[in-house]
Design a protein around this motif. Structure first.
Motif, PDB file in Angstrom:
ATOM      1  N   LEU A 187      45.990   0.402 -59.633  1.00 50.26           N
ATOM      2  CA  LEU A 187      46.592  -0.895 -59.917  1.00 50.26           C
ATOM      3  C   LEU A 187      45.816  -1.969 -59.176  1.00 50.26           C
ATOM      4  CD1 LEU A 187      48.957  -2.444 -61.232  1.00 50.26           C
ATOM      5  CD2 LEU A 187      50.278  -2.002 -59.147  1.00 50.26           C
ATOM      6  N   GLN A 188      45.466  -3.017 -59.874  1.00 50.91           N
ATOM      7  CA  GLN A 188      44.634  -4.070 -59.291  1.00 50.91           C
ATOM      8  C   GLN A 188      45.149  -5.432 -59.739  1.00 50.91           C
ATOM      9  OE1 GLN A 188      40.624  -3.830 -60.764  1.00 50.91           O
ATOM     10  NE2 GLN A 188      39.762  -5.050 -59.113  1.00 50.91           N
ATOM     11  N   THR A 189      45.171  -6.396 -58.811  1.00 46.81           N
ATOM     12  CA  THR A 189      45.509  -7.763 -59.169  1.00 46.81           C
ATOM     13  C   THR A 189      44.279  -8.635 -58.947  1.00 46.81           C
ATOM     14  OG1 THR A 189      46.335  -8.293 -56.946  1.00 46.81           O
ATOM     15  CG2 THR A 189      47.926  -7.447 -58.555  1.00 46.81           C
ATOM     16  N   GLU A 190      44.081  -9.610 -59.831  1.00 46.98           N
ATOM     17  CA  GLU A 190      42.920 -10.487 -59.741  1.00 46.98           C
ATOM     18  C   GLU A 190      43.350 -11.930 -59.909  1.00 46.98           C
ATOM     19  OE1 GLU A 190      40.140  -9.284 -62.697  1.00 46.98           O
ATOM     20  OE2 GLU A 190      39.606  -7.409 -61.695  1.00 46.98           O
ATOM     21  N   TYR A 191      42.797 -12.781 -59.048  1.00 51.21           N
ATOM     22  CA  TYR A 191      43.025 -14.220 -59.170  1.00 51.21           C
ATOM     23  C   TYR A 191      41.773 -14.884 -59.711  1.00 51.21           C
ATOM     24  CZ  TYR A 191      43.184 -19.142 -57.996  1.00 51.21           C
ATOM     25  OH  TYR A 191      43.128 -20.510 -58.082  1.00 51.21           O
ATOM     26  N   GLY A 192      41.930 -15.733 -60.707  1.00 50.72           N
ATOM     27  CA  GLY A 192      40.839 -16.544 -61.212  1.00 50.72           C
ATOM     28  C   GLY A 192      41.287 -17.983 -61.335  1.00 50.72           C
ATOM     29  N   ALA A 193      40.343 -18.893 -61.435  1.00 51.87           N
ATOM     30  CA  ALA A 193      40.691 -20.309 -61.491  1.00 51.87           C
ATOM     31  C   ALA A 193      41.528 -20.647 -62.723  1.00 51.87           C
ATOM     32  CB  ALA A 193      39.418 -21.152 -61.482  1.00 51.87           C
ATOM     33  N   ASP A 194      41.375 -19.862 -63.798  1.00 45.91           N
ATOM     34  CA  ASP A 194      42.128 -20.122 -65.030  1.00 45.91           C
ATOM     35  C   ASP A 194      43.279 -19.148 -65.251  1.00 45.91           C
ATOM     36  OD1 ASP A 194      40.642 -22.338 -65.982  1.00 45.91           O
ATOM     37  OD2 ASP A 194      39.056 -20.997 -66.673  1.00 45.91           O
ATOM     38  N   GLN A 195      43.165 -17.936 -64.708  1.00 40.51           N
ATOM     39  CA  GLN A 195      44.131 -16.888 -65.050  1.00 40.51           C
ATOM     40  C   GLN A 195      44.441 -15.989 -63.867  1.00 40.51           C
ATOM     41  OE1 GLN A 195      41.563 -15.169 -67.917  1.00 40.51           O
ATOM     42  NE2 GLN A 195      42.332 -16.359 -69.636  1.00 40.51           N
ATOM     43  N   LEU A 196      45.605 -15.364 -63.947  1.00 42.25           N
ATOM     44  CA  LEU A 196      45.996 -14.295 -63.036  1.00 42.25           C
ATOM     45  C   LEU A 196      46.071 -13.006 -63.857  1.00 42.25           C
ATOM     46  CD1 LEU A 196      49.023 -16.107 -61.341  1.00 42.25           C
ATOM     47  CD2 LEU A 196      46.687 -16.041 -60.509  1.00 42.25           C
ATOM     48  N   THR A 197      45.617 -11.904 -63.280  1.00 37.23           N
ATOM     49  CA  THR A 197      45.589 -10.648 -64.023  1.00 37.23           C
ATOM     50  C   THR A 197      46.184  -9.522 -63.190  1.00 37.23           C
ATOM     51  OG1 THR A 197      43.569 -11.320 -65.189  1.00 37.23           O
ATOM     52  CG2 THR A 197      44.117  -8.983 -65.220  1.00 37.23           C
ATOM     53  N   VAL A 198      47.028  -8.724 -63.824  1.00 34.64           N
ATOM     54  CA  VAL A 198      47.490  -7.461 -63.255  1.00 34.64           C
ATOM     55  C   VAL A 198      46.887  -6.366 -64.129  1.00 34.64           C
ATOM     56  CG1 VAL A 198      49.454  -6.005 -62.655  1.00 34.64           C
ATOM     57  CG2 VAL A 198      49.636  -8.499 -62.444  1.00 34.64           C
ATOM     58  N   LYS A 199      46.096  -5.496 -63.514  1.00 34.24           N
ATOM     59  CA  LYS A 199      45.288  -4.537 -64.264  1.00 34.24           C
ATOM     60  C   LYS A 199      45.683  -3.113 -63.873  1.00 34.24           C
ATOM     61  CE  LYS A 199      41.103  -5.905 -64.716  1.00 34.24           C
ATOM     62  NZ  LYS A 199      39.656  -6.203 -64.484  1.00 34.24           N
ATOM     63  N   LEU A 200      45.952  -2.296 -64.881  1.00 32.00           N
ATOM     64  CA  LEU A 200      46.347  -0.905 -64.658  1.00 32.00           C
ATOM     65  C   LEU A 200      45.374   0.043 -65.348  1.00 32.00           C
ATOM     66  CD1 LEU A 200      48.469   1.313 -63.821  1.00 32.00           C
ATOM     67  CD2 LEU A 200      49.491   0.944 -66.093  1.00 32.00           C
ATOM     68  N   TYR A 201      44.877   1.029 -64.583  1.00 31.00           N
ATOM     69  CA  TYR A 201      44.120   2.149 -65.145  1.00 31.00           C
ATOM     70  C   TYR A 201      44.988   3.394 -64.994  1.00 31.00           C
ATOM     71  CZ  TYR A 201      39.947  -0.811 -64.586  1.00 31.00           C
ATOM     72  OH  TYR A 201      39.030  -1.825 -64.641  1.00 31.00           O
ATOM     73  N   THR A 202      45.188   4.126 -66.082  1.00 28.84           N
ATOM     74  CA  THR A 202      46.017   5.329 -66.001  1.00 28.84           C
ATOM     75  C   THR A 202      45.641   6.335 -67.075  1.00 28.84           C
ATOM     76  OG1 THR A 202      48.312   6.154 -65.982  1.00 28.84           O
ATOM     77  CG2 THR A 202      47.807   4.358 -67.500  1.00 28.84           C
ATOM     78  N   LEU A 203      45.938   7.594 -66.804  1.00 33.41           N
ATOM     79  CA  LEU A 203      45.824   8.623 -67.830  1.00 33.41           C
ATOM     80  C   LEU A 203      46.951   8.443 -68.840  1.00 33.41           C
ATOM     81  CD1 LEU A 203      45.116  11.728 -65.554  1.00 33.41           C
ATOM     82  CD2 LEU A 203      43.451  10.462 -66.938  1.00 33.41           C
ATOM     83  N   ASN A 204      46.659   8.724 -70.097  1.00 36.07           N
ATOM     84  CA  ASN A 204      47.669   8.552 -71.144  1.00 36.07           C
ATOM     85  C   ASN A 204      48.943   9.331 -70.859  1.00 36.07           C
ATOM     86  OD1 ASN A 204      45.069   7.781 -72.201  1.00 36.07           O
ATOM     87  ND2 ASN A 204      46.005   7.693 -74.232  1.00 36.07           N
ATOM     88  N   LYS A 205      48.790  10.539 -70.322  1.00 33.46           N
ATOM     89  CA  LYS A 205      49.963  11.391 -70.125  1.00 33.46           C
ATOM     90  C   LYS A 205      50.922  10.832 -69.084  1.00 33.46           C
ATOM     91  CE  LYS A 205      47.615  14.491 -66.840  1.00 33.46           C
ATOM     92  NZ  LYS A 205      47.163  15.901 -66.600  1.00 33.46           N
ATOM     93  N   HIS A 206      50.458   9.907 -68.249  1.00 29.68           N
ATOM     94  CA  HIS A 206      51.329   9.327 -67.222  1.00 29.68           C
ATOM     95  C   HIS A 206      51.782   7.907 -67.571  1.00 29.68           C
ATOM     96  CE1 HIS A 206      50.682  12.771 -64.792  1.00 29.68           C
ATOM     97  NE2 HIS A 206      49.442  12.468 -64.427  1.00 29.68           N
ATOM     98  N   LEU A 207      51.486   7.472 -68.776  1.00 32.36           N
ATOM     99  CA  LEU A 207      51.792   6.095 -69.157  1.00 32.36           C
ATOM    100  C   LEU A 207      53.285   5.786 -69.025  1.00 32.36           C
ATOM    101  CD1 LEU A 207      50.253   3.609 -70.229  1.00 32.36           C
ATOM    102  CD2 LEU A 207      50.824   4.352 -72.544  1.00 32.36           C
ATOM    103  N   SER A 208      54.122   6.698 -69.490  1.00 37.51           N
ATOM    104  CA  SER A 208      55.571   6.451 -69.463  1.00 37.51           C
ATOM    105  C   SER A 208      56.134   6.486 -68.043  1.00 37.51           C
ATOM    106  CB  SER A 208      56.297   7.491 -70.324  1.00 37.51           C
ATOM    107  OG  SER A 208      56.029   8.807 -69.857  1.00 37.51           O
TER     108      SER A 208
END
Length: 424
Positions: free
Chosen positions: A92-113
């Motif tokens: 899980l990663q959060t990113e700040y940019g001058a125009d946008q805020l982003t919450v980014k998730l990398y996961t295996l499909n089987k653990h999505l739920s």
């Protein structure tokens, strides 16, 4: 036998294909753009929010929210969130940019739920604990104190402020701004920015109907945040021109950053300007590198770039040189710009730049994630994939005469903001 004294034959990239996303919508109205590609059971899901409610009196408000949004909810502590995400092998990663805020998730499909409910809690129930805020403020102030001793950091800071003034693009953040940050400021911004009508989801990886249904079931529910918001909009017309010199008598190196407001991706000249920039300082074989690094030995590296933001574009040149040769380096930079404005580029050099730019574009499309990044560039600029068609066409066909015209149009050094930190 292979003759190793001869370089292999090079060919220009003929065709570049992009994977365009499938557009869908969650039950709560959030648009979802999916680049469904790859064979591994892995996905990246990005929740992207436009920055809102800019308040020059609170320049670190959005930054604080971006850093702390995953540091505690009504039921989960920061440690519990981290432990649960780690348990499922997700990231899980959060990113700040001058125009946008982003919450980014990398996961295996089987653990999505299993992982998405954690994301839903972060996006709906973050509480920004006072203890976490205190740690954030302390860390940011310490980092700022260290960075203020670096010439390169100071040059970037003052250059941005010279171009963009007291906006999110150029705010001159000080330690006192972190001291003034309050938990209520974070909650106010969170409730205004993190809501379905201000969210875009971009998914990349192996993501089909089953995965979309899981996403919709969990994230497509109603959200809590509903405070009023105004998307940030800025106009820029009067940057600080001329030289800003910050003397540091003991400096061994001087940081140089210079440039000007420029066009964005919307402008018809933008692809051509990118070719011009590549010639000047956009890759390792550029003129600035050949002159100031390879020939003069003034620096380890120098480069230039054309940047397109939501509300502005800008061009800049940046380097760090030995303090005793700072004046000479400035003169050589001016010389290289003048040459582009007065002499036609030789076809051999232009051909090399064409091959580099097309090869870089092709090489940047190695997986679903990079295709999604290319989509973001055009989508959040209000453009479509015809932008890339025009870019490729321009790189292949632009002439030396057209580049000379662009240099005279956009590289007026009399209009540049020039920042030198160290000794001039």
């Amino acid at each position: 036998m292979l003759n190793r004294t001869l370089a292999p034959e090079s060919k220009q990239v003929d065709e570049i294909r992009f994977i365009e996303p499938l557009k869908q919508q969650l039950d709560n109205g959030i648009p979802v753009f999916t680049i469904n590609a790859g064979t591994q059971e892995l996905v990246r899901i990005e929740f992207i929010f436009q920055n809102v409610n800019w308040d020059p009196a609170k320049p670190v408000q959005a930054i604080g929210v971006s850093h702390l949004v995953n540091n505690g909810t009504e039921k989960l502590s920061a440690k519990a969130i981290a432990d649960q995400v780690d348990y499922y092998g997700a990231f899980l990663q959060t990113e700040y940019g001058a125009d946008q805020l982003t919450v980014k998730l990398y996961t295996l499909n089987k653990h999505l739920s299993s992982v998405l409910p954690i994301l839903y809690a972060i996006l709906n129930e973050s509480v920004f604990p006072d203890q976490e805020l205190a740690i954030f403020v302390q860390n940011q102030k310490q980092s700022l104190q260290v960075n203020l001793q670096k010439n390169d950091f100071l040059s970037r800071k003052h250059f941005a402020n010279a171009l963009f003034g007291d906006t999110t693009y150029g705010s001159n953040i000080e330690a006192a701004d972190y001291d003034a940050l309050r938990r209520d400021d974070l909650l106010d911004y969170y409730r205004a920015a993190y809501k379905p009508e201000n969210c875009t989801i971009i998914v990349a990886g192996k993501f089909e109907a089953t995965e979309f249904n899981i996403l919709n079931e969990i994230i497509g529910r109603p959200w809590n945040n509903q405070d009023a918001a105004s998307i940030n909009e800025f106009t820029f017309s009067n940057p600080t021109k001329g030289e800003i010199v910050i003397e540091r008598p003991d400096a061994l190196q001087s940081a140089i950053r210079m440039g000007t407001l420029a066009i964005t991706r919307h402008h018809a000249d933008f692809p051509g300007f990118q070719v011009l920039n590549c010639l000047l300082g956009g890759y390792f074989g550029s003129r600035l590198m050949a002159n100031i690094r390879e020939d003069k030995g003034y620096t380890y590296g120098i480069g230039s770039a054309v940047v397109s933001l939501k509300d502005a574009g800008y061009f800049f040149i940046a380097t760090e040189v030995g303090a005793e040769v700072c004046g000479s380096a400035l003169a050589e930079i001016e010389k290289e710009i003048t040459l582009l404005k007065t002499e036609l580029v030789e076809e051999e050099e232009l051909s090399l730049v064409r091959s580099y730019m097309l090869g870089s574009m092709l090489g940047s499309l190695e997986n679903a994630f990079s295709h999604a990044d290319k989509f973001k560039n055009v989508y959040f600029s209000g453009l479509d994939y015809s932008y890339y068609d025009n870019y490729i066409k321009t790189v292949k066909n632009i002439t030396a005469a057209e580049l000379k015209i662009l240099a005279n149009t956009y590289l007026d050094t009399a209009q540049f903001s020039k920042v030198v930190v160290g000794k001039k």
